[in-house]
Design an enzyme around this catalytic site. Structure first.
Site, PDB file in Angstrom:
ATOM      1  N   LYS A 205       8.533  -1.692  -5.447  1.00  0.00           N
ATOM      2  CA  LYS A 205       8.374  -2.048  -6.856  1.00  0.00           C
ATOM      3  C   LYS A 205       9.269  -1.235  -7.790  1.00  0.00           C
ATOM      4  CE  LYS A 205       3.565  -3.018  -5.720  1.00  0.00           C
ATOM      5  NZ  LYS A 205       2.144  -2.734  -5.973  1.00  0.00           N
ATOM      6  N   ASP A 241      -5.751  -2.206  -3.481  1.00  0.00           N
ATOM      7  CA  ASP A 241      -6.391  -3.196  -4.344  1.00  0.00           C
ATOM      8  C   ASP A 241      -7.385  -4.096  -3.611  1.00  0.00           C
ATOM      9  OD1 ASP A 241      -4.335  -4.383  -2.941  1.00  0.00           O
ATOM     10  OD2 ASP A 241      -3.301  -5.196  -4.684  1.00  0.00           O
TER      11      ASP A 241
END
Length: 497
Positions: A205, A241
């Site tokens: 990312k 997550d």
């Protein structure tokens, strides 16, 4: 630097799409699948499937539709990889690593107090305060930016920045003198060695902070908190997550045993018996279970899904930043769904089956058919093509006909339904493996939230491939990556006390 809570800038487009999808859900007219379903024996959902598409397009799209035999083969191969991932002798050879998260305790409703959560997974990160009581839940949060120079600087700079932002948040909330438990969601590839120990495998990312890869990120955070000097925090757990989604839903539904993310990426975790998880090496607190992070996005990296992959899948993979990796994820997730549709449309146009054989520069531009287009096109009531026509005009296809719109919608449906099929049969594999009578599946992610028919297709498809005695439901997670982290801290504090 910070951005006020509620809606970050990058979420604005999602909010707009949510309005379109919700309007469509209220106006869509369900119909029976019919022609496609009868002839190809597909596992597609029975509702909201277009009709009137060209016979030539139907023939071309057959390769995007999975029959029952193919689905059952996928399930058998996935189960084999999950079980190999759980074992020390075979994990290396498995593409589904089944990592132990060391989360073995779950919310029971008795958690009380104030808890902090830190959610780091991109160019913004959040600090959250959650207050729990009897039938009480209150959450406050603030979003902070991670400047580019910090994303590419040293690890010490990154974690000092995080500690500074946490201190700012705590001062604003008048918490600076309080000793608070902290849960840490860290959505980068991590090898967990304990509930509060995780080694960074590699950055993604856009991050490339030096001195972090190969080190324990929890310890780096603790060191930064210590350098700051004024923070009284105890890091109680680190998680990803999917585990956060599971824990967030488990606070409301204690039978939540699976967490699923189907958005930009795709992954799932589930509750496994400790005796089957050979890498779990901590004392049993009494639950006899532990959450397993499957990392199933890498399923197929060894070629075991090649029998259902198409030329479009291979093209997407070859032109990705990680060729040969995350094969299953590239077949189902929001990052790639639009590109799969674009590649199919481009090929069919070259063959003279769409747009009179006349394409456009934008249709031939990689990444230009956004996944949100798939949701917008399928969100329209059947027989209405206003939105589809607008999308095609944006792509320089002003000459598209009504029949082209019908065909484009059908291609979108085939790609999105294949994604729903692969996700659903994977969930059915886990449900059958767990063999619990009643299971809630916590779900989050933009594809699930914003595609108008993904939920219904998943419900039908999971039912088809799950043992008859197993009952299940899909529960949309409310802020799993933040709330779930705080709940891990809350549960760990309860167990410790």
């Amino acid at each position: 630097m910070y951005v006020h809570n509620d809606v970050p800038e990058e979420k604005q487009e999602e909010k707009k799409l949510e309005v379109v999808v919700n309007e469509a859900k209220s106006s869509a007219v369900p119909i029976t699948v019919g022609h496609c379903r009868k002839e190809c024996k597909a596992t597609c959902a029975k509702s909201v499937w277009t009709v009137g598409f060209s016979e030539s397009i139907r023939e071309k799209c057959k390769e995007l539709i999975l029959d029952r035999e193919a689905v059952q083969e996928v399930m058998q191969r996935l189960l084999d990889h999950i079980e190999r991932g759980l074992k020390k002798d075979t994990q290396e050879s498995s593409t589904v690593k089944s990592y132990v998260t060391f989360v073995q305790d779950f919310p029971n409703g008795s958690e009380q107090g104030k808890f902090l959560a830190l959610d780091l997974g991109g160019t913004n990160f959040r600090v959250l305060l959650i207050e729990l009581g009897v039938n009480h839940f209150e959450m406050k949060s603030k979003i902070f930016a991670v400047p580019q120079h910090i994303m590419l600087g040293s690890g010490e700079q990154l974690f000092d920045h995080i500690a500074d932002c946490m201190a700012q948040f705590m001062k604003e909330e008048k918490l600076i003198k309080e000793h608070l438990p902290l849960g840490f969601t860290f959505s980068f590839p991590l090898k967990q060695l304990g509930l509060t120990k995780g080694i960074l495998i590699n950055w993604t990312k856009g991050f490339n902070c030096s001195g972090v890869i190969g080190n324990d990120v929890v310890q780096l955070l603790k060191d930064a908190i210590a350098r700051r000097g004024e923070l009284e925090l105890s890091v109680m757990g680190i998680l990803n997550d999917t585990a956060g989604t599971l824990m967030s839903c488990a606070w409301k539904k204690q039978n939540c045993k699976i967490g699923l993310i189907i958005g930009t990426g795709c992954n799932a975790c589930y509750v496994e018996e400790q005796k089957n998880a050979e890498f779990f090496n901590e004392p049993n607190h009494g639950s006899d279970h532990v959450v397993i992070n499957t990392e199933w996005g890498a399923f197929g990296n060894d070629g075991c899904l090649d029998f259902i992959r198409t030329a479009y899948d291979r093209d997407v993979d070859e032109n990705s930043i990680n060729p040969g990796g995350q094969i299953q994820e590239k077949m189902v997730s929001g990052m790639y769904m639009g590109e799969l549709v674009r590649l199919a449309l481009e090929q069919y146009t070259k063959e003279g089956l769409l747009f009179g054989g006349k394409g456009s520069e934008l249709l031939s531009t990689r990444g230009r058919f956004y996944t949100k287009y798939v949701s917008e096109i399928e969100a329209e009531p059947l027989g209405v093509h206003t939105g589809c026509m607008e999308v095609l005009k944006e792509l320089g296809l002003k000459h598209a006909s009504e029949q082209d719109c019908v065909n484009v919608r059908y291609v979108c449906e085939c790609v999105s339904t294949r994604a729903a099929t692969l996700v659903s049969c994977a969930l059915a594999t886990i449900l059958n493996k767990m063999n619990n009578m009643d299971v809630t599946i916590g779900v989050d992610g933009s594809v699930y939230r914003f595609h108008p028919h993904f939920h219904n297709r998943m419900m039908e498809l999971i039912r088809q491939y799950t043992k008859p005695h197993i009952n299940f439901e899909l529960m949309l997670s409310e802020d799993g990556s933040g709330r779930g982290a705080a709940l891990v801290a809350a549960v760990a504090s309860r167990v410790k006390s």
